[in-house]
Design a protein around this motif. Structure first.
Motif, PDB file in Angstrom:
ATOM      1  N   THR A 159       0.843  -1.216   0.000  1.00  0.00           N
ATOM      2  CA  THR A 159       0.000   0.000   0.000  1.00  0.00           C
ATOM      3  C   THR A 159       0.870   1.253   0.000  1.00  0.00           C
ATOM      4  O   THR A 159       0.606   2.212  -0.749  1.00  0.00           O
ATOM      5  CB  THR A 159      -0.923   0.000   1.224  1.00  0.00           C
ATOM      6  OG1 THR A 159      -1.770  -1.154   1.180  1.00  0.00           O
ATOM      7  CG2 THR A 159      -1.798   1.244   1.248  1.00  0.00           C
ATOM      8  N   ARG A 178      -4.018   5.312  -0.682  1.00  0.00           N
ATOM      9  CA  ARG A 178      -4.440   4.783   0.605  1.00  0.00           C
ATOM     10  C   ARG A 178      -5.860   5.219   0.968  1.00  0.00           C
ATOM     11  O   ARG A 178      -6.565   4.509   1.701  1.00  0.00           O
ATOM     12  CB  ARG A 178      -3.451   5.236   1.680  1.00  0.00           C
ATOM     13  CG  ARG A 178      -3.663   4.571   3.037  1.00  0.00           C
ATOM     14  CD  ARG A 178      -2.664   5.063   4.082  1.00  0.00           C
ATOM     15  NE  ARG A 178      -1.327   4.533   3.824  1.00  0.00           N
ATOM     16  CZ  ARG A 178      -0.326   5.236   3.324  1.00  0.00           C
ATOM     17  NH1 ARG A 178      -0.517   6.509   2.991  1.00  0.00           N
ATOM     18  NH2 ARG A 178       0.860   4.694   3.135  1.00  0.00           N
ATOM     19  N   LYS A 201      -9.640   1.234  -6.157  1.00  0.00           N
ATOM     20  CA  LYS A 201      -8.308   0.619  -6.193  1.00  0.00           C
ATOM     21  C   LYS A 201      -8.246  -0.486  -7.248  1.00  0.00           C
ATOM     22  O   LYS A 201      -7.329  -0.543  -8.067  1.00  0.00           O
ATOM     23  CB  LYS A 201      -7.949   0.043  -4.821  1.00  0.00           C
ATOM     24  CG  LYS A 201      -7.679   1.079  -3.748  1.00  0.00           C
ATOM     25  CD  LYS A 201      -7.390   0.388  -2.409  1.00  0.00           C
ATOM     26  CE  LYS A 201      -7.096   1.397  -1.306  1.00  0.00           C
ATOM     27  NZ  LYS A 201      -6.843   0.733  -0.004  1.00  0.00           N
TER      28      LYS A 201
END
Length: 549
Positions: free
Chosen positions: A498, A514, A521
């Motif tokens: 991440t 994040r 994502k």
């Protein structure tokens, strides 16, 4: 010292307990006194006799064995064994013949009177003999399994089932034979080597034990050997036993991640490499027995993966540099194995008949590639060493005019040699060598295509029986192992990933990865994986931790 002696006592009594529970002696009407255990008892005593005789004399030939026959179960004359240990061994023989509490306590009393070094030697000696029992039992399991496969139905256990037994069971339960084959063709099982730095057994010991197992199998067929061959076989068994005994069984240094990876590769090279084609043979045979065609040539039942060299989760020693080294090390070992197999094929496929059109076109293409490599200077093409070139003693005019398959295989082997040289250099952090007329293989598909061309030609030209031998086994291995022997699993804690992706999106001005939701994502990652353009330069401004990922 008291604490150390207590530990030694416990270790030794554990060894004694193991000896007690695995004793293969005749026990009257005991449940252990069946045919298998009588055979195992004899085998254990046979191995122990050879071991002690070898320790007693460095010249343990036939005359020495006959001379020391009365000492076969005796430690007398073995100067490296202390008297106290010899005395304990005598009592242990009484316990082997009559495993009573009285004899066991007698052994215990001998141990209580020993110092630490004597206990250490005793534990080592008895544990060594337990290893002999394990090897004998393993050999007997293989012996029983072969008897069962030859039709001995008196051997019954929950594990006594061949592939054919399994297929017949499925047929009885209503499954169609074509369903069985289709299920096999459509499946793939990936076996993963995990990283275990606590592996106790050293490779030096395991290799010698594997040699000893092969010698025991050969001894099972000793009735076919001449007296000289039998004597030589016994000498080889004794040499293997002494080699194990004289090798330190304990690692003195903690293995590195690269050591672990090399160990995993050696397992593939020394055992799985041979076992995979044998497994496919067994499957094809069972399919044939139920009326099905064999597996297609591109079927891939098994693949292998490994964590060794890629398991970065909490291991600071597994770095990007190490992972890169292990990747090239795996390529090197794989290409070297294929190089050896193709070299053997050069001897097998000395066929003088015409191949199909695809082979002739490939020969012309290779010739054109070589002519182009000479350039305008008419300088002869520099020949590849091909490691230790095996075609040095082929009759050259015959090779170039009528042995077409050898021409193609020589080119394949030269490309594999180039692959070996490149991967070996890169695995040592050296620059790759310059091409010497042929390019190394970059993808598994390239090697499959070259070998499949030969395989199809042999079938089309009436030589299919040759295609179904060593060449098919090689294609099975290429499909299974690829150009890297096994896939490398890169494992790392997800927060590190991440952080790395977040640094990329921030650098590109896309915001903070994040903070995105899961759907965003996945959509962004999927789009970038399918994009052909580079996302970022190899080196971009980021922290050392992100750069490492």
């Amino acid at each position: 010292l008291v604490e150390g002696n207590t530990c030694a006592h416990r270790l030794f009594l554990f060894a004694m307990s193991a000896e007690r529970t695995t004793s293969f002696s005749s026990r009257g009407k005991s449940s252990f006194a069946d045919t298998d255990y009588f055979i195992l008892s004899n085998d254990v005593k046979f191995l122990r006799t050879l071991f002690l005789q070898a320790l007693r004399s460095e010249t343990a030939d036939a005359s020495e064995r006959k001379k020391n026959k009365e000492l076969k179960d005796n430690l007398e004359g073995i100067q490296s064994i202390p008297p106290e240990v010899r005395d304990l061994f005598k009592v242990s023989l009484l316990y082997e013949a009559e495993p009573t509490d009285k004899n066991f306590k007698a052994m215990h009393q001998r141990v209580l009177q020993m110092n630490a070094e004597e206990m250490k030697m005793s534990a080592r000696l008895f544990l060594e003999m337990l290893q002999h029992a394990n090897l004998v039992e393993r050999n007997h399991r293989v012996r029983r399994w072969r008897d069962y496969k030859r039709g001995d139905k008196s051997i019954q256990s929950s594990s006594s089932q061949t592939l054919l037994d399994c297929f017949k069971d499925l047929l009885e339960k209503g499954m169609d034979k074509n369903q069985i084959r289709d299920a096999l063709v459509s499946q793939n099982t990936e076996l993963v080597f995990t990283a275990h730095p606590t592996q106790a057994a050293r490779r030096s010991i395991l290799t010698k034990q594997a040699t000893l197992s092969r010698l025991l199998e050969k001894h099972d067929c000793s009735a076919l050997l001449t007296p000289t061959q039998k004597n030589e076989l016994l000498n080889q068994i004794q040499a293997a036993l002494v080699g194990i005994w004289e090798t330190n069984p304990v690692r003195r240094h903690k293995p590195t991640p690269e050591d672990e990876a090399r160990y995993g590769l050696s397992v593939v090279e020394q055992s799985i490499w041979e076992a995979v084609p044998e497994h496919y043979h067994a499957v094809d045979y069972a399919l044939k027995q139920i009326g099905c065609a064999p597996l297609p040539i591109d079927c891939c039942l098994l693949t292998f993966a490994s964590w060794m060299g890629g398991d970065r989760d909490g291991n600071p020693f597994v770095t990007a540099k190490l992972t890169r080294r292990i990747t090239y090390l795996s390529q090197w070992r794989a290409a070297n194995l294929y190089w050896t197999e193709v070299g053997t094929l050069l001897w097998d496929l000395s066929i003088a008949g015409l191949p199909n059109t695809a082979i002739l076109e490939e020969i012309n293409r290779i010739a054109g590639e070589k002519n182009q490599g000479r350039g305008a200077s008419s300088t002869p093409l520099k020949k590849s060493n091909s490691l230790n070139a095996m075609n040095f003693d082929f009759y050259r005019p015959q090779l170039e005019t009528e042995e077409f398959y050898r021409q193609v295989l020589t080119y394949i082997r030269d490309r594999l040699a180039a692959t070996v040289r490149r991967a070996a250099a890169l695995s040592s952090d050296l620059p790759p060598p310059e091409d010497v007329g042929v390019k190394p293989y970059g993808k598994t598909e390239e090697l499959v295509k070259d070998l499949l061309r030969v395989y199809k030609s042999l079938h089309e030209c009436g030589d299919g029986i040759l295609a179904e031998g060593r060449l098919k086994d090689l294609l099975v291995r290429v499909h299974t192992f690829g150009l890297s022997l096994n896939r490398l699993d890169i494992r790392q804690e997800s927060n590190r990933h991440t952080d790395a992706i977040d640094a990329i999106t921030s650098h590109l001005g896309l915001g903070s990865y994040r903070t995105w939701n899961e759907d965003t994502k996945i959509q962004w990652l999927t789009n970038e994986l399918h994009s052909k353009r580079p996302l970022i330069p190899l080196r971009f401004p980021c922290s050392p931790e992100v750069q490492e990922v």
